[in-house]
Every structure is written in structure tokens, then in C-alpha cells.
Design a protein around this motif. Structure first.
Motif, mmCIF file in Angstrom:
data_model
loop_
_atom_site.group_PDB
_atom_site.id
_atom_site.type_symbol
_atom_site.label_atom_id
_atom_site.label_comp_id
_atom_site.label_asym_id
_atom_site.label_seq_id
_atom_site.Cartn_x
_atom_site.Cartn_y
_atom_site.Cartn_z
ATOM 1 N N PRO A 29 0.827 -1.223 0.000
ATOM 2 C CA PRO A 29 0.000 0.000 0.000
ATOM 3 C C PRO A 29 0.855 1.264 0.000
ATOM 4 O O PRO A 29 2.050 1.230 0.320
ATOM 5 N N GLU A 30 0.234 2.365 -0.346
ATOM 6 C CA GLU A 30 0.883 3.650 -0.163
ATOM 7 C C GLU A 30 0.928 3.953 1.330
ATOM 8 O O GLU A 30 0.020 3.589 2.078
ATOM 9 N N PRO A 31 1.986 4.600 1.802
ATOM 10 C CA PRO A 31 2.146 4.805 3.246
ATOM 11 C C PRO A 31 1.128 5.775 3.825
ATOM 12 O O PRO A 31 0.602 6.648 3.135
ATOM 13 N N GLU A 32 0.874 5.607 5.110
ATOM 14 C CA GLU A 32 0.000 6.519 5.833
ATOM 15 C C GLU A 32 0.745 7.815 6.133
ATOM 16 O O GLU A 32 1.963 7.888 6.012
ATOM 17 N N GLY A 33 -0.013 8.831 6.533
ATOM 18 C CA GLY A 33 0.592 10.098 6.901
ATOM 19 C C GLY A 33 0.250 11.219 5.935
ATOM 20 O O GLY A 33 -0.150 10.983 4.795
ATOM 21 N N SER A 34 0.402 12.442 6.400
ATOM 22 C CA SER A 34 0.067 13.621 5.615
ATOM 23 C C SER A 34 0.982 13.751 4.403
ATOM 24 O O SER A 34 2.171 13.443 4.464
ATOM 25 N N ARG A 35 0.417 14.243 3.305
ATOM 26 C CA ARG A 35 1.178 14.465 2.079
ATOM 27 C C ARG A 35 1.558 15.930 1.914
ATOM 28 O O ARG A 35 1.998 16.343 0.836
ATOM 29 N N THR A 36 1.413 16.690 2.944
ATOM 30 C CA THR A 36 1.874 18.075 2.940
ATOM 31 C C THR A 36 2.636 18.337 4.235
ATOM 32 O O THR A 36 2.270 17.833 5.288
ATOM 33 N N ARG A 37 3.704 19.097 4.132
ATOM 34 C CA ARG A 37 4.458 19.549 5.301
ATOM 35 C C ARG A 37 4.461 21.067 5.254
ATOM 36 O O ARG A 37 5.091 21.661 4.375
ATOM 37 N N VAL A 38 3.734 21.682 6.183
ATOM 38 C CA VAL A 38 3.622 23.130 6.224
ATOM 39 C C VAL A 38 4.233 23.627 7.532
ATOM 40 O O VAL A 38 3.887 23.139 8.608
ATOM 41 N N VAL A 39 5.157 24.573 7.441
ATOM 42 C CA VAL A 39 5.799 25.133 8.621
ATOM 43 C C VAL A 39 5.790 26.651 8.521
ATOM 44 O O VAL A 39 5.714 27.222 7.431
ATOM 45 N N ALA A 40 5.860 27.291 9.680
ATOM 46 C CA ALA A 40 5.937 28.756 9.704
ATOM 47 C C ALA A 40 7.311 29.206 9.218
ATOM 48 O O ALA A 40 8.326 28.565 9.496
ATOM 49 N N ASN A 41 7.322 30.299 8.486
ATOM 50 C CA ASN A 41 8.572 30.898 8.002
ATOM 51 C C ASN A 41 9.412 29.912 7.186
ATOM 52 O O ASN A 41 10.635 29.834 7.345
ATOM 53 N N ALA A 42 8.745 29.159 6.329
ATOM 54 C CA ALA A 42 9.457 28.187 5.493
ATOM 55 C C ALA A 42 10.419 28.918 4.558
ATOM 56 O O ALA A 42 10.098 29.957 3.990
ATOM 57 N N ARG A 43 11.604 28.340 4.412
ATOM 58 C CA ARG A 43 12.615 28.945 3.550
ATOM 59 C C ARG A 43 12.363 28.643 2.081
ATOM 60 O O ARG A 43 12.738 29.414 1.200
ATOM 61 N N ARG A 44 11.755 27.492 1.817
ATOM 62 C CA ARG A 44 11.511 27.073 0.436
ATOM 63 C C ARG A 44 10.174 26.340 0.348
ATOM 64 O O ARG A 44 9.720 25.744 1.329
ATOM 65 N N GLN A 45 9.604 26.376 -0.852
ATOM 66 C CA GLN A 45 8.391 25.607 -1.131
ATOM 67 C C GLN A 45 8.721 24.591 -2.212
ATOM 68 O O GLN A 45 9.209 24.954 -3.284
ATOM 69 N N LEU A 46 8.442 23.321 -1.924
ATOM 70 C CA LEU A 46 8.786 22.238 -2.840
ATOM 71 C C LEU A 46 7.541 21.457 -3.234
ATOM 72 O O LEU A 46 6.610 21.297 -2.436
ATOM 73 N N LEU A 47 7.560 20.961 -4.447
ATOM 74 C CA LEU A 47 6.541 20.030 -4.928
ATOM 75 C C LEU A 47 7.238 18.762 -5.391
ATOM 76 O O LEU A 47 8.214 18.823 -6.145
ATOM 77 N N ILE A 48 6.754 17.613 -4.914
ATOM 78 C CA ILE A 48 7.184 16.313 -5.427
ATOM 79 C C ILE A 48 6.032 15.734 -6.223
ATOM 80 O O ILE A 48 4.916 15.608 -5.709
ATOM 81 N N ILE A 49 6.273 15.390 -7.468
ATOM 82 C CA ILE A 49 5.219 14.810 -8.301
ATOM 83 C C ILE A 49 5.732 13.535 -8.947
ATOM 84 O O ILE A 49 6.853 13.506 -9.474
ATOM 85 N N GLY A 50 4.934 12.464 -8.879
ATOM 86 C CA GLY A 50 5.434 11.239 -9.466
ATOM 87 C C GLY A 50 4.614 10.002 -9.194
ATOM 88 O O GLY A 50 3.413 10.060 -8.926
ATOM 89 N N ASP A 51 5.320 8.871 -9.246
ATOM 90 C CA ASP A 51 4.688 7.558 -9.196
ATOM 91 C C ASP A 51 4.763 6.960 -7.799
ATOM 92 O O ASP A 51 4.840 7.684 -6.806
ATOM 93 N N SER A 52 4.766 5.620 -7.717
ATOM 94 C CA SER A 52 4.703 4.957 -6.426
ATOM 95 C C SER A 52 5.920 5.229 -5.550
ATOM 96 O O SER A 52 5.808 5.305 -4.324
ATOM 97 N N SER A 53 7.097 5.381 -6.153
ATOM 98 C CA SER A 53 8.277 5.675 -5.337
ATOM 99 C C SER A 53 8.198 7.081 -4.768
ATOM 100 O O SER A 53 8.605 7.325 -3.628
#
Length: 229
Positions: A29-53
Motif C-alpha cells: 500500500p501507499e504509506p500513511e501520513g500527511s502528504r503536505t508539510r507546512v511550517v511557519a517561516n518556510a525557507r523554500r516551497q517544494l513540490l514532489i510529483i510522481g509515481d509509487s516511489s
């Protein structure tokens, strides 16, 4: 040419082995857990897009997957969004991006290829889809830096029997070489080869997906690129 002739001669066996592999390989199965990590005063914003890995198949929780490992490597000073699904090909990523409502990312990490290889997409279609992904990312997200993750060495996947392992390994190499050439045409991107040790301890139990050690090393290499960029 020799590869094409061999693949043609072996095609009935390759088809049979492909069906057997799908039937006998455990469906993790795909792993449990949130698919977003949001923090205050983040230095960078990243997007990961892809397949099962990209989705983290092979571990039980996103903390141990690429998303969580990358956040840790970047000291959790980043916002990360994950758009990924088991079995996804590049054309799925194109559809997701057209609907995604974010307006800006500093980095976009692209992880496609394995399912394009097993789905028997041509190299030409692969390059066309990768180019479309790049174009959409540049237009929608304020021209972010792009990291193209290369194809993994499918010729070393434990789950694949010979000659199917050889056949898919050759196709993966061809896709990877084409991706390297595409990367050279764009100054705003980085190509990251996925040349990991794929022994049984590093891989997931299905012999097809990364295990926690691979995700950790992969995230470390990605983090080094982001930090230097």
C-alpha cells in the motif's frame, strides 16, 4: 538493433513473465501520513510529483518515505507538497498539474518513468510527456528550479525474472539516456541519477520498490541539490 531483435524474439516469454510478475508480486500500500508539510517561516516551497516511489510505497509511513526523509534532511524548514500515486505514468502528472491550484514553488521534483517503461510507452512519447510537464510547471508555478530524477536500474530489481529483468533494464536505460539529453537543453533544471544499491536489505519486501535505506539516501542527494541551489 540487436536489442530490438532479441526483444522481438522473446516477446511471448516477456509477456508471460510480465503477467506472472504482476500476479505474484505483493501489492504494497501507499504509506500513511500527511502528504503536505507546512511550517511557519518556510525557507523554500517544494513540490514532489510522481509515481509509487514518490508516493513512498515500500514503507509504512510518510515519515520514512521520500517526503518525510527530505523534510528531515532540510531541517523541516521547507513546505513540501506531494502529488503522487501508485502506477502513475507521466501523463497522469500532466493531468494533476493542470488542476493543481498552487501558484508558486521554488523547486519541483519529478519522479516518473518506471510505469512508462512497463506500460510500453515509446521513448518519443516519454520525451514528449516530460517536455509537457516542464512547460506546465514553468508557466503555472513561476518558473521554479526542476529536479528530474532519473530512471532506477530496473535491470537489478529482485522481483523481475530473466529475461524480463534484462528487457526492462534496457528500456529503462534508454529512457534515462533520453532524459539526460533533455535536461541538457534546459538551464533551469538538474538531473539526478538514481544509482542506488538495490540489495534485498535496501529494497522493500516486494523486490520492486525502495525501502527506507533507499529513500534516506535519495532524500540526502535531493537535499544537497536544494541547499546548493
Amino acid at each position: 538493433m540487436a536489442y530490438l531483435i532479441s526483444a522481438l524474439l522473446l516477446s511471448p516469454l516477456l509477456v508471460w513473465q510480465g503477467l506472472q510478475t504482476r500476479r505474484n508480486t505483493p501489492h504494497l500500500p501507499e504509506p500513511e501520513g500527511s502528504r503536505t508539510r507546512v511550517v511557519a517561516n518556510a525557507r523554500r516551497q517544494l513540490l514532489i510529483i510522481g509515481d509509487s516511489s514518490a508516493a513512498g510505497v515500500g514503507v509504512l509511513h510518510q515519515d520514512d518515505a521520500l517526503l518525510g526523509q527530505l523534510a528531515q534532511q532540510l531541517d523541516n524548514h521547507v513546505e513540501i507538497t506531494l502529488l503522487a500515486q501508485r502506477g502513475a505514468k507521466s501523463d497522469a502528472g500532466i493531468a494533476w498539474l493542470k488542476k493543481h491550484n498552487a501558484s508558486k514553488y521554488d523547486w519541483v521534483i519529478i519522479v516518473f518513468g518506471v510505469n512508462d517503461v512497463t506500460g510500453m510507452h515509446s521513448t518519443q512519447r516519454w520525451l514528449r510527456d516530460q517536455t509537457t510537464l516542464r512547460d506546465i510547471i514553468a508557466k503555472r508555478f513561476d518558473n521554479p528550479r526542476i529536479i528530474h530524477c532519473g530512471l532506477p536500474p530496473m535491470g537489478r530489481f529482485p522481483a523481475l525474472a530473466q529475461p524480463l529483468r534484462w528487457h526492462l533494464g534496457q528500456r529503462a536505460q534508454a529512457f534515462d539516456q533520453a532524459l539526460r539529453q533533455l535536461h541538457k537543453q534546459h538551464a533551469n533544471s538538474v538531473y539526478l541519477p538514481l544509482n542506488f544499491d538495490l540489495n534485498s536489505k535496501a529494497m522493500a519486501s516486494d523486490g520492486f520498490h525502495p525501502g527506507r535505506p533507499v529513500y534516506r539516501e535519495w532524500a540526502k542527494q535531493l537535499a544537497n541539490i536544494v541547499k546548493c541551489g
